[in-house]
Design an enzyme around this catalytic site. Sequence first.
Site, PDB file in Angstrom:
ATOM      1  N   GLY A 100       0.877  -1.283  -0.038  1.00 59.23           N
ATOM      2  CA  GLY A 100      -0.183  -0.164   0.005  1.00 59.23           C
ATOM      3  C   GLY A 100       0.809   1.301   0.041  1.00 59.23           C
ATOM      4  O   GLY A 100       2.213   1.201  -0.256  1.00 59.23           O
ATOM      5  N   ARG A 101       0.227   2.324   0.548  1.00 58.57           N
ATOM      6  CA  ARG A 101       0.969   3.601   0.587  1.00 58.57           C
ATOM      7  C   ARG A 101       2.357   3.716   1.202  1.00 58.57           C
ATOM      8  O   ARG A 101       3.448   4.063   0.894  1.00 58.57           O
ATOM      9  CB  ARG A 101       0.357   4.550   0.782  1.00 58.57           C
ATOM     10  CG  ARG A 101      -0.959   5.065  -0.060  1.00 58.57           C
ATOM     11  CD  ARG A 101      -2.225   5.834   0.660  1.00 58.57           C
ATOM     12  NE  ARG A 101      -2.918   4.756   1.545  1.00 58.57           N
ATOM     13  CZ  ARG A 101      -4.091   4.776   1.823  1.00 58.57           C
ATOM     14  NH1 ARG A 101      -4.792   5.670   1.402  1.00 58.57           N
ATOM     15  NH2 ARG A 101      -4.777   4.049   2.556  1.00 58.57           N
ATOM     16  N   ILE A 102       2.326   3.034   2.384  1.00 59.45           N
ATOM     17  CA  ILE A 102       3.389   2.932   3.132  1.00 59.45           C
ATOM     18  C   ILE A 102       4.448   1.934   2.620  1.00 59.45           C
ATOM     19  O   ILE A 102       5.882   2.347   2.479  1.00 59.45           O
ATOM     20  CB  ILE A 102       3.165   2.600   4.519  1.00 59.45           C
ATOM     21  CG1 ILE A 102       2.226   3.392   5.293  1.00 59.45           C
ATOM     22  CG2 ILE A 102       4.397   2.411   5.563  1.00 59.45           C
ATOM     23  CD1 ILE A 102       1.458   3.200   6.687  1.00 59.45           C
TER      24      ILE A 102
ATOM     25  N   ARG B 138      -1.978  -8.348  -2.328  1.00 58.88           N
ATOM     26  CA  ARG B 138      -3.012  -9.051  -2.534  1.00 58.88           C
ATOM     27  C   ARG B 138      -3.386  -8.842  -4.228  1.00 58.88           C
ATOM     28  O   ARG B 138      -3.686  -9.502  -5.015  1.00 58.88           O
ATOM     29  CB  ARG B 138      -4.344  -8.449  -1.922  1.00 58.88           C
ATOM     30  CG  ARG B 138      -4.471  -9.116  -0.666  1.00 58.88           C
ATOM     31  CD  ARG B 138      -5.716  -8.557   0.111  1.00 58.88           C
ATOM     32  NE  ARG B 138      -5.491  -7.225   0.528  1.00 58.88           N
ATOM     33  CZ  ARG B 138      -6.149  -6.408   1.208  1.00 58.88           C
ATOM     34  NH1 ARG B 138      -7.357  -6.851   1.653  1.00 58.88           N
ATOM     35  NH2 ARG B 138      -5.728  -5.133   1.435  1.00 58.88           N
TER      36      ARG B 138
ATOM     37  N   ILE C 256       6.122  -3.495  10.753  1.00 54.93           N
ATOM     38  CA  ILE C 256       5.761  -2.232  11.429  1.00 54.93           C
ATOM     39  C   ILE C 256       4.321  -2.171  11.327  1.00 54.93           C
ATOM     40  O   ILE C 256       3.723  -1.032  11.206  1.00 54.93           O
ATOM     41  CB  ILE C 256       6.365  -0.995  10.703  1.00 54.93           C
ATOM     42  CG1 ILE C 256       6.200  -1.194   9.281  1.00 54.93           C
ATOM     43  CG2 ILE C 256       7.746  -0.790  11.160  1.00 54.93           C
ATOM     44  CD1 ILE C 256       6.392   0.090   8.463  1.00 54.93           C
ATOM     45  N   ALA C 257       3.580  -3.150  10.856  1.00 52.48           N
ATOM     46  CA  ALA C 257       2.119  -3.337  10.383  1.00 52.48           C
ATOM     47  C   ALA C 257       1.096  -3.418  11.601  1.00 52.48           C
ATOM     48  O   ALA C 257       0.677  -2.458  12.165  1.00 52.48           O
ATOM     49  CB  ALA C 257       1.971  -4.494   9.427  1.00 52.48           C
ATOM     50  N   ARG C 258       1.045  -4.780  12.124  1.00 52.54           N
ATOM     51  CA  ARG C 258       0.216  -4.840  13.183  1.00 52.54           C
ATOM     52  C   ARG C 258       0.522  -6.336  14.070  1.00 52.54           C
ATOM     53  O   ARG C 258       1.165  -7.311  13.424  1.00 52.54           O
ATOM     54  CB  ARG C 258      -1.200  -5.144  12.856  1.00 52.54           C
ATOM     55  CG  ARG C 258      -2.071  -4.124  12.835  1.00 52.54           C
ATOM     56  CD  ARG C 258      -2.376  -3.296  14.130  1.00 52.54           C
ATOM     57  NE  ARG C 258      -3.149  -2.180  13.954  1.00 52.54           N
ATOM     58  CZ  ARG C 258      -2.656  -0.926  13.607  1.00 52.54           C
ATOM     59  NH1 ARG C 258      -1.301  -0.830  13.541  1.00 52.54           N
ATOM     60  NH2 ARG C 258      -3.344   0.235  13.659  1.00 52.54           N
TER      61      ARG C 258
ATOM     62  N   GLU D 170      -0.054  -6.624  22.455  1.00 54.17           N
ATOM     63  CA  GLU D 170       0.767  -5.323  22.947  1.00 54.17           C
ATOM     64  C   GLU D 170      -0.260  -4.658  23.914  1.00 54.17           C
ATOM     65  O   GLU D 170      -1.339  -4.657  23.450  1.00 54.17           O
ATOM     66  CB  GLU D 170       1.127  -4.429  21.817  1.00 54.17           C
ATOM     67  CG  GLU D 170       0.126  -3.765  20.961  1.00 54.17           C
ATOM     68  CD  GLU D 170       0.671  -3.193  19.802  1.00 54.17           C
ATOM     69  OE1 GLU D 170       1.603  -3.801  19.140  1.00 54.17           O
ATOM     70  OE2 GLU D 170       0.318  -1.764  19.428  1.00 54.17           O
TER      71      GLU D 170
ATOM     72  N   HIS E  17       5.452   0.622  19.308  1.00 52.82           N
ATOM     73  CA  HIS E  17       4.331   1.279  18.282  1.00 52.82           C
ATOM     74  C   HIS E  17       4.482   2.533  18.138  1.00 52.82           C
ATOM     75  O   HIS E  17       3.497   3.066  18.508  1.00 52.82           O
ATOM     76  CB  HIS E  17       2.913   0.623  19.011  1.00 52.82           C
ATOM     77  CG  HIS E  17       1.933   0.371  17.651  1.00 52.82           C
ATOM     78  ND1 HIS E  17       1.092  -0.425  17.596  1.00 52.82           N
ATOM     79  CD2 HIS E  17       1.741   1.340  16.539  1.00 52.82           C
ATOM     80  CE1 HIS E  17       0.308  -0.014  16.731  1.00 52.82           C
ATOM     81  NE2 HIS E  17       0.750   0.748  15.970  1.00 52.82           N
ATOM     82  N   ILE E  18       5.527   2.872  17.693  1.00 51.98           N
ATOM     83  CA  ILE E  18       6.033   4.357  17.397  1.00 51.98           C
ATOM     84  C   ILE E  18       6.142   4.736  15.950  1.00 51.98           C
ATOM     85  O   ILE E  18       6.593   6.039  15.666  1.00 51.98           O
ATOM     86  CB  ILE E  18       7.122   4.749  18.163  1.00 51.98           C
ATOM     87  CG1 ILE E  18       8.301   3.873  18.156  1.00 51.98           C
ATOM     88  CG2 ILE E  18       6.765   4.638  19.826  1.00 51.98           C
ATOM     89  CD1 ILE E  18       9.576   4.679  18.489  1.00 51.98           C
TER      90      ILE E  18
HETATM   91  C1  GLV Z   1      -0.831   2.899  13.645  1.00 48.70           C
HETATM   92  O1  GLV Z   1      -0.463   1.895  13.759  1.00 48.70           O
HETATM   93  C2  GLV Z   1      -1.783   3.183  12.962  1.00 48.70           C
HETATM   94  O2  GLV Z   1      -2.617   2.310  12.325  1.00 48.70           O
HETATM   95  O3  GLV Z   1      -1.882   4.358  12.341  1.00 48.70           O
END
Ligand code: GLV
Length: 328
Positions: free
Chosen positions: A156-158, A179, A238-240, A269, A287-288
């Site tokens: 995606g964008r990130i 996907r 860095i997702a979830r 978390e 989660h920063i």
């Molecule tokens: C951070 O985890 C967000 O989803 O913005």
Amino acid sequence: MSQPKILVARAVFPEIIDRLSQHFDVESNQADASWSKADLIEHLKGKHGAFTTGGDRIDAEVLAACPDLKICANMAVGYNNFDIDAMTAAGVLATNAPDVLTETTADFGFALIMATARRLTESEHYLRAGQWTKWSFDMFAGSDIHGSTLGILGMGRIGQGIAKRGAHGFGMKVIYHNRSRLDAALEAECKARYVSKEELLKTADHVVLVLPYSAASHHTIGAAELAQMKPTATLVNIARGGIVDDAALAKALKNKVIAAAGLDVFEGEPKVHPDLLQVPNVVLTPHIASSTIPTRLAMAALAADNLIAFFAGKPPLTPLNAAVLARQ
Ligand code: GLV
């Protein structure tokens, strides 16, 4: 006419509370108390709108207890804290906070890739512990970023922001799996090649996870996937939390199935799997990824603007289930 009642479920910037207060009767958890689900329901009862963060779960039970609720605006791009089907069924609009955090989060993804590959925190702990007494030829030897292969799961964008940083800044070969495949122009912009998940895991030197969490992406990376990766590879999430099987990852790190990992998100978390805390070859952050002041301010402002637009009868900026608008 009385103003709509809004709950802000977690502490946020005072200027955002001031802005909301110009439009709404606001109750805010500015003390940042940790609320149980029962507490959240208690505070949400009688409210017409909610300003939520990724940790505030809005599900059928909450919705049933809060029939006045019309909108929940999440100060996060991820929205797995929302049961969207239940919200749609209850006629409650959901909004998230995309775009404004893309570049900041991609910066952080790259920081974590580099910290992991070059063993930044592990070597700093060693130094702080007073263990550094002499130079040695292979001290904290890590793996190169430049010229290596970067594998991005979730484009995606990130993901695209990370691809551009890797390809254009560090001369990395970028491969990705998603996907759906990007169109040719976007692939060219990101200098990224579409591959199967298996090829990505087998060939990437650095794997970064940037896909949304859902039942379908639960444990996308577990023991079997880790075993497919190179023993020299690094993994960054860095997702979830929940996209990686944290117990399996801790075991793989301990047994050197892969070289190292960098994690900003965790299953359950803010608790962190105790085995992850025991292995040295993992960089852990709380989660920063989106946390710079301008970006967090922009995320909060977008959530506030969604609430303001909605109650002014205007189209919300970033709706997730716009179909409910027609029914309200
Ligand atoms: C951070 O985890 C967000 O989803 O913005």
